[in-house]
Design an enzyme around this catalytic site. Structure first.
Site, PDB file in Angstrom:
ATOM      1  N   THR A   1     -41.241  76.501   5.592  1.00  0.00           N
ATOM      2  CA  THR A   1     -41.104  75.200   6.241  1.00  0.00           C
ATOM      3  C   THR A   1     -40.919  75.455   7.738  1.00  0.00           C
ATOM      4  O   THR A   1     -40.918  76.594   8.166  1.00  0.00           O
ATOM      5  CB  THR A   1     -39.882  74.438   5.697  1.00  0.00           C
ATOM      6  OG1 THR A   1     -38.708  75.101   6.189  1.00  0.00           O
ATOM      7  CG2 THR A   1     -39.848  74.448   4.183  1.00  0.00           C
ATOM      8  N   CYS A   2     -40.714  74.379   8.506  1.00  0.00           N
ATOM      9  CA  CYS A   2     -40.572  74.601   9.940  1.00  0.00           C
ATOM     10  C   CYS A   2     -39.276  75.342  10.271  1.00  0.00           C
ATOM     11  O   CYS A   2     -39.152  75.951  11.324  1.00  0.00           O
ATOM     12  CB  CYS A   2     -40.654  73.290  10.695  1.00  0.00           C
ATOM     13  SG  CYS A   2     -39.554  72.038  10.076  1.00  0.00           S
TER      14      CYS A   2
ATOM     15  N   ARG B   1     -37.738  77.621   8.021  1.00  0.00           N
ATOM     16  CA  ARG B   1     -37.560  78.897   7.303  1.00  0.00           C
ATOM     17  C   ARG B   1     -38.841  79.340   6.623  1.00  0.00           C
ATOM     18  O   ARG B   1     -39.664  78.541   6.241  1.00  0.00           O
ATOM     19  CB  ARG B   1     -36.466  78.754   6.241  1.00  0.00           C
ATOM     20  CG  ARG B   1     -36.810  77.775   5.142  1.00  0.00           C
ATOM     21  CD  ARG B   1     -35.732  77.717   4.093  1.00  0.00           C
ATOM     22  NE  ARG B   1     -34.437  77.399   4.671  1.00  0.00           N
ATOM     23  CZ  ARG B   1     -34.084  76.186   5.078  1.00  0.00           C
ATOM     24  NH1 ARG B   1     -34.928  75.182   4.978  1.00  0.00           N
ATOM     25  NH2 ARG B   1     -32.897  75.971   5.585  1.00  0.00           N
TER      26      ARG B   1
ATOM     27  N   GLU C   1     -30.649  66.744   4.783  1.00  0.00           N
ATOM     28  CA  GLU C   1     -31.963  66.128   4.978  1.00  0.00           C
ATOM     29  C   GLU C   1     -32.738  66.148   3.662  1.00  0.00           C
ATOM     30  O   GLU C   1     -32.555  67.038   2.836  1.00  0.00           O
ATOM     31  CB  GLU C   1     -32.727  66.856   6.090  1.00  0.00           C
ATOM     32  CG  GLU C   1     -32.758  68.357   5.948  1.00  0.00           C
ATOM     33  CD  GLU C   1     -34.172  68.897   5.830  1.00  0.00           C
ATOM     34  OE1 GLU C   1     -35.088  68.087   5.659  1.00  0.00           O
ATOM     35  OE2 GLU C   1     -34.331  70.114   5.891  1.00  0.00           O
TER      36      GLU C   1
ATOM     37  N   GLN D   1     -36.105  66.099   3.155  1.00  0.00           N
ATOM     38  CA  GLN D   1     -37.427  66.718   3.143  1.00  0.00           C
ATOM     39  C   GLN D   1     -37.434  68.045   2.379  1.00  0.00           C
ATOM     40  O   GLN D   1     -38.362  68.328   1.617  1.00  0.00           O
ATOM     41  CB  GLN D   1     -37.853  66.961   4.599  1.00  0.00           C
ATOM     42  CG  GLN D   1     -39.318  67.211   4.794  1.00  0.00           C
ATOM     43  CD  GLN D   1     -40.153  65.995   4.465  1.00  0.00           C
ATOM     44  OE1 GLN D   1     -39.700  64.875   4.619  1.00  0.00           O
ATOM     45  NE2 GLN D   1     -41.345  66.231   3.971  1.00  0.00           N
TER      46      GLN D   1
ATOM     47  N   GLY E   1     -42.028  54.248  25.638  1.00  0.00           N
ATOM     48  CA  GLY E   1     -41.221  55.461  25.752  1.00  0.00           C
ATOM     49  C   GLY E   1     -41.242  56.160  24.418  1.00  0.00           C
ATOM     50  O   GLY E   1     -41.414  55.520  23.383  1.00  0.00           O
ATOM     51  N   LYS E   2     -41.024  57.475  24.461  1.00  0.00           N
ATOM     52  CA  LYS E   2     -41.108  58.273  23.242  1.00  0.00           C
ATOM     53  C   LYS E   2     -40.125  57.753  22.186  1.00  0.00           C
ATOM     54  O   LYS E   2     -40.468  57.528  21.032  1.00  0.00           O
ATOM     55  CB  LYS E   2     -40.775  59.720  23.607  1.00  0.00           C
ATOM     56  CG  LYS E   2     -41.045  60.708  22.525  1.00  0.00           C
ATOM     57  CD  LYS E   2     -42.477  61.243  22.607  1.00  0.00           C
ATOM     58  CE  LYS E   2     -42.935  61.759  21.253  1.00  0.00           C
ATOM     59  NZ  LYS E   2     -43.936  60.964  20.591  1.00  0.00           N
TER      60      LYS E   2
END
Lengths: 347, 201
Positions: free
Chosen positions: A50-51, A53, A115, A117, A192-193
């Site tokens: 994953t992002c 690990r 989280e 996900q 804006g972001k």
């Protein structure tokens, strides 16, 4: 005898620049699994990438040799030199491996505790490994128990309750005021972001329709296309504020756009329907006194940030409960393991 | 009916309605609140003497039972409307003060709470109407007149007017939910005080 073994790299041991080098995308997983399985002394294998690990779970008869091979395999994959990943890897064996995967699945090993996900990622990784016939009885059982621990942690504790990002906090607050977001309109003032993120999240929660306003009308029109909404002129702002129920504001204006008197007038035209202002702009767009009005709820970026902190702390308090669940699941796994050993399995 | 019996019955009616609401609306926060309220009421009433009024044996039983049943169901509904309104105020305060912890995630949305108030009152008013009607019929059968303007009867009529008025304002006047909720709380407190006065003075 087959031993559980783990080799991994994660957000605690390596920065993103290194982690991304050993990231294995879903499309490459089965090929990589096959490559690892070909290495000698490796029996079962599963990759969780994953992002945050990349972890390789193995069963092997020779831990030392397997790990050495795997490290050189991953170093080769990363394209970095032999020393490029030095000190980034961590190794585990036996019960510690079980402990690690359960902590990952339960979300307490994540950067953002609890989280949701990661549990899905664990499930997907498990499924792909099974499909590629890379796992066997031991890893299958370990991962089934880990997924069960992950589900229990989320169902039986508050580990994943409470919004922990600014945009999801805005959505959670909107849900505290309005029951069904699909009955309500949202207006985005300025671009804006952060406001885009918040708007996107609200829209994905089924908000009824979106209005977009910006000082330059063409910019508003661009954003309106992006959100499948309607662009409105900046001068008509107050007219439209009588209709919408959620307002996200993030303009670069150096002074307040909305003052208390103006909003009080707008409220009189709303017949008591509450309105929720999310002011993400710095300097602020909305006079804080607006929040004192009846049926007006005003949150600025600091308020949202504070709520995020509160929720993070609340989640951290749940970790001991999750650890108890993990302990129970480990016990169940051990029972299974011992009975298999008695019957002479797992060789 | 004695005050003792009144509150005691109310406790059971509340628990019954609470169970229905809990399974229908899936509200987590209602549980502790309702249990606490019924417990407090229960303990409170135990401090009063348990005086059982001697019921007249030749009363037309079925009308009296209807009167009691409908009245009690309506009191239960009004009590829960009051609870919902109190939750609304609490939740609104939390949102306004931005002092939201984990608690707020267990609370229903403001919109849902306001709707709940309205639903409870809309169930309660017809039930109270039936209760008053049955009471009047019973009074006529027993004493020969429908209304004797005793304090308790006046109290019933006041309650009916208040909650009926709330419904009318809700539907017709375009009041904000905030105002309606405060009206409901204020009126309910008046009704309760009035009743205590009727019973104890």
């Amino acid at each position: 005898m087959q031993q559980l073994s783990l080799l991994g790299i994660n957000h605690k041991t390596a920065p993103i620049e290194l982690r991304e080098k050993v990231y294995i995308p879903e499309t490459r997983l089965s090929v990589t699994l096959a490559g690892i399985k070909k290495l000698p002394k490796i029996n079962e294998c599963l990759i969780l990438s994953t992002c945050n690990r990349t972890e390789v779970y193995l069963t092997t008869t020779n831990q030392g040799q397997a790990t050495e091979q795997l490290i050189s395999f991953l170093v080769k994959l990363s394209g970095l030199g032999k020393n490029g990943l030095r000190g980034c890897f961590y190794k585990n064996e036996g019960l510690a491996v079980v402990d690690q995967i359960m902590r990952v699945a339960a979300g307490i090993d994540s950067m953002i505790v609890g989280e949701g996900q990661v549990l899905k990622q664990v499930k997907d990784a498990f499924q792909i490994a099974q499909k590629s016939k890379a796992t066997g009885a031991l890893l299958n059982t370990v991962f089934n128990r880990a997924i069960s621990a992950g589900k229990r942690a989320r169902a039986e504790t508050d580990i994943s309750r409470g919004a922990v990002s600014v945009s999801s906090t805005a959505v959670a607050l909107a849900r505290n005021i309005f029951e069904d977001l699909s009955h309500h309109q949202i207006m985005i003032i300025g671009a804006g972001k952060m406001s885009e993120l918040a708007a996107k999240q609200l829209i994905s929660c089924g908000i009824k329709s979106t209005l977009v306003s910006n000082r330059t009308f063409t910019k508003a029109q661009e954003l309106a296309v992006q959100f499948a909404g309607t662009a409105v002129r900046f001068d008509d702002l107050e007219k439209h504020l009588a209709q919408v129920d959620i307002v996200i504001s993030s303009t670069g204006a150096p002074h307040f756009l909305l003052k208390q008197e103006a909003v009080a007038k707008i409220m009189a035209r709303r017949f008591g329907r509450p309105i929720f202002f999310i002011d993400i702009a710095v300097p602020r767009d909305i006079d804080p006194k607006v929040g004192e009005l009846e049926d007006v709820f005003l949150y600025d970026i600091d308020d949202l940030g504070k709520l995020v902190e509160v929720n993070k702390r609340e989640r951290a308090k749940e970790i001991p409960k999750v650890e108890k669940i993990i302990f129970e699941e480990k016990e169940r796994l051990m029972k299974w393991y011992n009975s298999r050993l008695e019957r002479g399995g797992l060789r | 009916m004695s005050f003792y019996a009144f509150v005691f019955l109310l406790v059971w009616v509340l628990l019954l309605i609470f169970l229905i609401v809990k399974y229908h609306f899936q509200l987590r926060v209602f549980g502790p609140g309702a249990v606490l309220l019924t417990l407090l009421l229960g303990v409170f009433v135990l401090t009063f003497p348990c005086a059982v009024s001697s019921a007249d044996s030749n009363l037309p039983g079925i009308v009296l039972i209807c009167h009691a049943l409908f009245s009690f169901l309506s009191y239960g509904a009004f009590t829960l409307a009051f609870c919902s309104a109190s939750l609304y105020v609490a939740h609104e305060r939390l949102l306004k003060n931005k002092s939201l912890g984990l608690l707020q995630q267990h609370l229903p949305s403001l919109e849902a709470l306001a709707e709940l108030c309205f639903k409870f009152v809309s169930v309660g008013v017809p039930l109270l109407s039936l209760g008053i009607l049955a009471g009047a019929i019973w009074s006529n059968l027993t004493y020969g007149y429908y209304l004797s303007f005793r304090p308790k009867e006046l109290w019933s009529i006041f309650s009916w007017l208040f909650f009926g008025g709330y419904l009318a304002l809700h539907q017709l006047a375009g009041w904000s939910k905030h105002k309606l909720v405060y009206l409901l709380i204020f009126g309910s407190l008046l009704v309760i005080l009035f009743y205590m006065g009727v019973q104890l003075l």
